[in-house]
Design a protein around this motif. Structure first.
Motif, mmCIF file in Angstrom:
data_model
loop_
_atom_site.group_PDB
_atom_site.id
_atom_site.type_symbol
_atom_site.label_atom_id
_atom_site.label_comp_id
_atom_site.label_asym_id
_atom_site.label_seq_id
_atom_site.Cartn_x
_atom_site.Cartn_y
_atom_site.Cartn_z
ATOM 1 N N ALA A 210 78.984 -42.216 -3.465
ATOM 2 C CA ALA A 210 79.334 -41.122 -2.561
ATOM 3 C C ALA A 210 80.694 -40.533 -2.941
ATOM 4 C CB ALA A 210 79.351 -41.621 -1.121
ATOM 5 N N THR A 211 80.851 -40.188 -4.241
ATOM 6 C CA THR A 211 82.054 -39.519 -4.705
ATOM 7 C C THR A 211 81.646 -38.222 -5.396
ATOM 8 O OG1 THR A 211 82.073 -40.674 -6.845
ATOM 9 C CG2 THR A 211 83.246 -41.723 -5.004
ATOM 10 N N TYR A 212 82.632 -37.349 -5.609
ATOM 11 C CA TYR A 212 82.308 -36.064 -6.223
ATOM 12 C C TYR A 212 83.534 -35.496 -6.910
ATOM 13 C CZ TYR A 212 84.989 -33.628 -2.638
ATOM 14 O OH TYR A 212 86.000 -33.182 -1.845
ATOM 15 N N SER A 213 83.303 -34.543 -7.798
ATOM 16 C CA SER A 213 84.350 -33.739 -8.426
ATOM 17 C C SER A 213 83.769 -32.345 -8.602
ATOM 18 C CB SER A 213 84.753 -34.334 -9.783
ATOM 19 O OG SER A 213 85.482 -33.381 -10.541
ATOM 20 N N ASP A 214 84.330 -31.369 -7.871
ATOM 21 C CA ASP A 214 83.770 -30.015 -7.909
ATOM 22 C C ASP A 214 84.629 -29.045 -8.719
ATOM 23 O OD1 ASP A 214 85.878 -29.952 -6.185
ATOM 24 O OD2 ASP A 214 84.820 -28.987 -4.526
ATOM 25 N N SER A 215 85.580 -29.585 -9.497
ATOM 26 C CA SER A 215 86.397 -28.732 -10.356
ATOM 27 C C SER A 215 86.667 -29.468 -11.659
ATOM 28 C CB SER A 215 87.721 -28.375 -9.666
ATOM 29 O OG SER A 215 88.474 -29.550 -9.387
ATOM 30 N N GLY A 227 81.898 -36.461 8.032
ATOM 31 C CA GLY A 227 81.378 -35.216 8.568
ATOM 32 C C GLY A 227 80.705 -34.344 7.531
ATOM 33 N N GLN A 228 80.582 -34.852 6.304
ATOM 34 C CA GLN A 228 79.958 -34.068 5.242
ATOM 35 C C GLN A 228 79.039 -34.966 4.410
ATOM 36 O OE1 GLN A 228 83.687 -32.431 3.528
ATOM 37 N NE2 GLN A 228 82.915 -30.433 4.157
ATOM 38 N N ARG A 229 78.198 -34.319 3.604
ATOM 39 C CA ARG A 229 77.315 -35.050 2.703
ATOM 40 C C ARG A 229 77.538 -34.564 1.278
ATOM 41 N NH1 ARG A 229 72.447 -31.951 1.764
ATOM 42 N NH2 ARG A 229 72.396 -30.057 3.060
ATOM 43 N N CYS A 230 77.251 -35.433 0.334
ATOM 44 C CA CYS A 230 77.501 -35.137 -1.077
ATOM 45 C C CYS A 230 76.235 -35.441 -1.876
ATOM 46 C CB CYS A 230 78.674 -35.955 -1.598
ATOM 47 S SG CYS A 230 80.245 -35.583 -0.773
ATOM 48 N N PRO A 231 75.250 -34.530 -1.831
ATOM 49 C CA PRO A 231 73.998 -34.781 -2.545
ATOM 50 C C PRO A 231 74.145 -34.699 -4.059
ATOM 51 C CG PRO A 231 73.997 -32.572 -1.633
ATOM 52 C CD PRO A 231 75.230 -33.253 -1.106
ATOM 53 N N ASP A 232 75.212 -34.031 -4.525
ATOM 54 C CA ASP A 232 75.414 -33.828 -5.963
ATOM 55 C C ASP A 232 76.866 -34.153 -6.271
ATOM 56 O OD1 ASP A 232 75.733 -32.934 -8.540
ATOM 57 O OD2 ASP A 232 74.596 -31.091 -8.256
ATOM 58 N N THR A 233 77.098 -35.014 -7.263
ATOM 59 C CA THR A 233 78.471 -35.426 -7.591
ATOM 60 C C THR A 233 79.300 -34.294 -8.171
ATOM 61 O OG1 THR A 233 77.727 -36.214 -9.768
ATOM 62 C CG2 THR A 233 77.796 -37.826 -7.971
#
Length: 455
Positions: A210-215, A227-233
């Protein structure tokens, strides 16, 4: 030939000498010349030779590493650096790619990593860092490669480093947030969905769980926020919908538990449904329980009041036991029992007052009618036994009609009176009637008189 005396025969001059002008004596050949015994006169010293002194019989060949290009010389010259003097008559410049020290008879090839780009060099130049060299040229390594000084070839840039060129001497380590594979001219920013936490990375680390990097250029993958979901890392977190929640570090949103709700998006927690409300729709505001129903906090639905209880207002509150003297058939209200009915506390319906009893107070148990009175079913009170009747017992449902020939002129009586002899009792509610003239009654309890027989 010389003739030193007039008495002696002519003599030959020795090598290195020649007759003088009067041929009376021999004189030395001058330096720069020589005379062998076979020569008629002094000979000019040839190229490649030296004749350093007078009276030389032969020219001396220039020693190794020396040369002489001119005739008639008394000395040889040192072969200069950058030339070779294998032929003593000339100094030949070393070609590109070779060199020589002074007094050399041959040129030597430049060592690996060294070069001469022009002829006649006394030494080879070390290849500059960032270049590679053949024996005659120095060439830039260009992007993606590097070299240290004295390199015959360039090396491919090491993974985790960049070689921007064109003359990279030392690869530059990729900073954190970037990476490179082997042969890179520049470090690449860490891709979305990946992290590059340390310097010198050869490949990015993928975000997991359940981690992500969007940049791009991310040092560390971020934990999916509450309060949020992360379907795509590799994507920006998405708010949970109304009726859903998530805690930090959760990749998905969860529906609120039964009995909970949230009307907002992006909720970290759900709110328990308050007392007196129902939460059928987890994404909507709670709805008040209606009359006749209740709920405790944290319940999905309202519960209907149980039999014999009621709640006459909406919202917060508990069901109340139906009071004695009332009925609660729907749970929405307590309705007083009607006349002739009664109830104990907690009753769903009022009960008809039983025959032989009175229910003047619907909140009390029925009271048995005393003798001299009676009551039919659903009566609020006992009725006085009427004239012409008797009510001999307690709890009578209806009065007993006085038997034929009996009478009762008063109400509320427990007995009837037998009609006396000499009378008749045609009306049970009236006093006996005396038999008229010409009639008689010799028995008691009779409704009529007898006619007196003739004679």
């Amino acid at each position: 030939m010389i003739c030193p005396t007039k008495t002696n025969a002519p003599q030959e001059c020795p090598a290195g000498q020649v007759p003088n002008g009067g041929q009376t004596a021999c004189t030395n050949c001058l330096a720069g010349t020589y005379r062998a015994s076979s020569d008629a006169a002094c000979v000019t010293c040839p190229e490649g030779h030296k004749c350093p002194s007078d009276g030389m019989a032969n020219a001396t060949v220039c020693p190794a590493g020396e040369y002489q290009t001119s005739p008639g010389q008394t000395s040889c010259d040192d072969c200069p650096a950058g030339s070779e003097c294998s032929d003593t008559t000339t100094a030949n410049a070393c070609p590109s790619g070779q060199f020589s020290l002074a007094r050399s008879t041959s040129c030597s090839n430049c060592a690996s990593g060294y070069y001469t780009s022009s002829p006649g060099q006394g030494s080879c130049t070390q290849c500059t860092a960032g270049y590679f060299c053949s024996s005659t040229t120095q060439t830039q390594c260009g992007a993606t490669k590097f070299s240290s000084a004295g390199a015959a070839s360039c090396d491919t840039c090491t993974a985790g480093y960049e070689c921007p060129g064109p003359t990279t001497s030392t690869p530059q380590q990729c900073t954190n947030g970037t990476y490179s594979s082997a042969g890179a001219s520049a470090c690449s920013p860490c891709d979305v969905g990946y992290q590059c936490p340390v310097a010198g990375m050869t490949a990015p680390d993928a975000c997991t769980g359940a981690t992500y990097s969007d940049s791009t250029g991310t040092l560390t993958c971020l934990t999916c926020p509450a309060g949020q979901r992360c379907p795509d890392t590799s994507s920006t977190p998405i708010d949970c919908l109304a009726g859903e929640f998530s805690s930090a570090g959760s990749a998905t949103c969860s529906a609120c538990n039964d009995g909970e709700y949230t009307t907002a998006t992006g909720s970290e927690t759900c709110t328990p449904c308050p007392e007196g409300y129902k939460c059928l729709d987890k994404a909507a505001s709670p709805v008040q329980c209606g009359v006749g129903e209740f709920s405790l906090g944290g319940h999905k639905t309202c519960t209907a009041c149980g039999a014999g209880t009621y709640k006459d207002s909406a919202g917060v509150g508990n069901c109340t036991e139906c009071p004695a003297g009332s009925e609660c058939p729907t749970g929405a209200a307590a309705t007083p029992c009607g006349s002739g009915y009664y109830s104990e506390s907690g009753a769903s319906v009022c009960i008809p007052c039983p025959g032989g009893y009175s229910c003047s107070d619907p909140a009390q148990a029925p009271q048995e009618c005393s003798s001299g009175s009676y009551s039919s079913n659903s009566s609020a009170s006992c009725t006085t036994c009427p004239e012409g009747h008797r009510c001999p017992d307690n709890g009578m449902i209806e009065p007993e009609v006085c038997p034929a020939g009996w009478y009762q002129t008063s109400a509320g009586q427990t007995t009837c009176t037998e009609c006396p002899t000499g009378s008749k009792c045609t009306d049970r509610t009236s006093t006996p009637t005396t038999c008229p003239e010409g009639e008689y009654q010799d028995g008691g309890g009779m409704e009529t008189c007898k006619s007196c027989p003739s004679g």
